[in-house]
Motif scaffolding. Sequence first.
Motif, short mmCIF file in Angstrom:
data_model
loop_
_atom_site.label_atom_id
_atom_site.label_comp_id
_atom_site.label_asym_id
_atom_site.label_seq_id
_atom_site.Cartn_x
_atom_site.Cartn_y
_atom_site.Cartn_z
N MET A 111 -1.40 4.34 -14.45
CA MET A 111 -0.77 3.36 -13.28
C MET A 111 -2.10 2.26 -12.75
O MET A 111 -1.89 1.80 -12.76
CB MET A 111 -0.79 4.95 -11.97
N LYS A 112 -3.55 3.19 -13.60
CA LYS A 112 -4.41 2.40 -13.54
C LYS A 112 -4.66 0.92 -14.20
O LYS A 112 -5.85 0.48 -13.24
CB LYS A 112 -5.75 4.05 -13.51
N LYS A 113 -3.92 1.26 -15.04
CA LYS A 113 -3.45 -0.11 -16.70
C LYS A 113 -2.91 -1.11 -15.12
O LYS A 113 -2.98 -2.63 -15.58
CB LYS A 113 -3.13 0.29 -17.33
N HIS A 114 -2.48 -0.82 -14.02
CA HIS A 114 -1.70 -1.57 -13.63
C HIS A 114 -1.68 -1.98 -12.17
O HIS A 114 -1.09 -2.78 -11.30
CB HIS A 114 0.28 -1.25 -13.85
N VAL A 115 -2.08 -0.97 -11.06
CA VAL A 115 -2.77 -0.17 -9.49
C VAL A 115 -3.52 -0.20 -9.38
O VAL A 115 -4.26 0.61 -10.13
CB VAL A 115 -1.43 0.31 -9.34
N SER A 116 -4.25 -0.27 -7.90
CA SER A 116 -5.39 0.40 -8.33
C SER A 116 -4.94 1.96 -7.11
O SER A 116 -4.08 2.06 -6.52
CB SER A 116 -6.77 -0.36 -6.74
N VAL A 117 -5.27 2.96 -7.99
CA VAL A 117 -5.89 4.34 -7.70
C VAL A 117 -6.80 4.78 -6.70
O VAL A 117 -8.31 4.26 -7.23
CB VAL A 117 -5.10 5.23 -9.20
N SER A 118 -6.73 5.72 -5.83
CA SER A 118 -7.69 6.02 -5.17
C SER A 118 -7.17 7.65 -4.47
O SER A 118 -5.88 7.87 -4.09
CB SER A 118 -8.08 5.26 -4.33
N PRO A 119 -8.00 8.24 -4.48
CA PRO A 119 -7.57 9.83 -4.15
C PRO A 119 -7.80 9.61 -2.50
O PRO A 119 -8.77 8.98 -2.31
CB PRO A 119 -8.75 11.10 -4.66
N ARG B 179 -3.63 7.41 -3.18
CA ARG B 179 -3.02 6.06 -2.63
C ARG B 179 -3.04 5.69 -3.65
O ARG B 179 -4.03 5.60 -5.17
CB ARG B 179 -4.05 6.10 -2.03
N LEU B 180 -2.04 4.28 -3.93
CA LEU B 180 -1.53 3.37 -4.92
C LEU B 180 -2.07 2.21 -4.73
O LEU B 180 -0.90 1.66 -2.85
CB LEU B 180 -0.45 3.60 -5.68
N ASP B 181 -2.80 0.79 -5.03
CA ASP B 181 -1.80 -0.32 -4.62
C ASP B 181 -1.98 -1.21 -5.41
O ASP B 181 -2.76 -1.43 -6.00
CB ASP B 181 -3.50 -0.43 -3.53
N GLY B 182 -1.34 -2.01 -5.09
CA GLY B 182 -0.97 -3.17 -6.05
C GLY B 182 0.50 -4.11 -5.74
O GLY B 182 1.19 -3.50 -4.36
N GLU B 183 1.19 -4.58 -7.13
CA GLU B 183 2.38 -5.17 -6.95
C GLU B 183 3.58 -4.28 -6.54
O GLU B 183 3.74 -2.49 -7.65
CB GLU B 183 2.92 -5.66 -7.63
N ALA B 184 4.37 -3.86 -6.12
CA ALA B 184 5.54 -3.07 -5.55
C ALA B 184 6.39 -1.96 -6.62
O ALA B 184 6.38 -1.65 -7.16
CB ALA B 184 6.58 -3.34 -4.42
N THR C 184 6.68 12.88 -2.59
CA THR C 184 6.81 12.62 -1.30
C THR C 184 6.56 10.95 -1.54
O THR C 184 5.24 10.88 -1.86
CB THR C 184 6.68 12.94 0.17
N VAL C 185 6.26 9.65 -0.88
CA VAL C 185 5.83 8.89 -1.22
C VAL C 185 6.21 8.14 0.61
O VAL C 185 7.35 8.31 1.59
CB VAL C 185 7.52 8.15 -2.06
N SER C 186 5.64 7.10 0.37
CA SER C 186 5.14 6.41 1.97
C SER C 186 4.62 4.95 1.04
O SER C 186 3.43 4.78 0.60
CB SER C 186 4.33 6.85 2.77
N ALA D 240 0.83 -1.17 -0.09
CA ALA D 240 0.37 0.05 -0.17
C ALA D 240 0.89 1.21 -0.11
O ALA D 240 1.54 1.36 0.63
CB ALA D 240 -0.99 -0.14 0.92
N SER D 241 0.98 2.16 -0.70
CA SER D 241 0.97 3.37 -0.85
C SER D 241 0.72 4.40 -1.18
O SER D 241 -0.59 4.54 -1.24
CB SER D 241 2.32 3.43 -2.34
#
Length: 204
Positions: free
Chosen positions: A143-151, A157-162, A187-189, A119-120
């Motif tokens: 990015m939405k083709k590869h990971v889950s993107v949400s505001p 927020r990005l969820d998926g493979e690192a 900035t990234v978490s 989760a990022s």
Amino acid sequence: MTNQNKACSKSYIAGVSFSIHPMSDQFIEIIKGALKEVDTSKVHMKTDDVTTTVRGKLVHVFDVTKAIFLHAAKTGEHVAFQATYSLGCPGDSQGEAFMAEDETLLNSSLVKDIKQSVASKFSLYPLGGGDYMDVIYAQIEAMKKHVSVSPTHYSTRLDGEAVAIFDGLENVFQATVEGGSSHTVMTVSISANSPSHKGDMKNG
């Protein structure tokens, strides 16, 4: 300030200040083990009592930080990663940087097959002007083709493979620079193997 702008206006030195925190009694071994597996010969890297700084070409800065995180996370321990990436000026200098002659990545092929769900959250700050918002939105859409993107508040927020998330972050950053921002900060978490992750994927 004028002399500083002239000195660094054509600089392509990228840098990141990051901290990685394995939530384990073996955190020293995990960090040292990850660093041992990563080839850092194309960047300048310095660690102090607060953070680690990596400087060099953008592709190598992302290559090294992605590999360090993945090698730490593949242990299965909960690992948190906090980073601030930067490219441009004012605010940068030529010191303590190694600009490798080529862009051949040293770690990418060794970590590309590591399956690690994360989760990022990231925030992007184009501080030097340029027509960048359409570029950012286009890259986030890609990015939405590869990971889950949400505001989320103050970030995306990005969820998926690192691997996919790191690659997407690099693409967004690079596209913003190319869109005309003379000083770009991101900035990234990132969190891996957290007990609070729903449907957390085990390492493959």
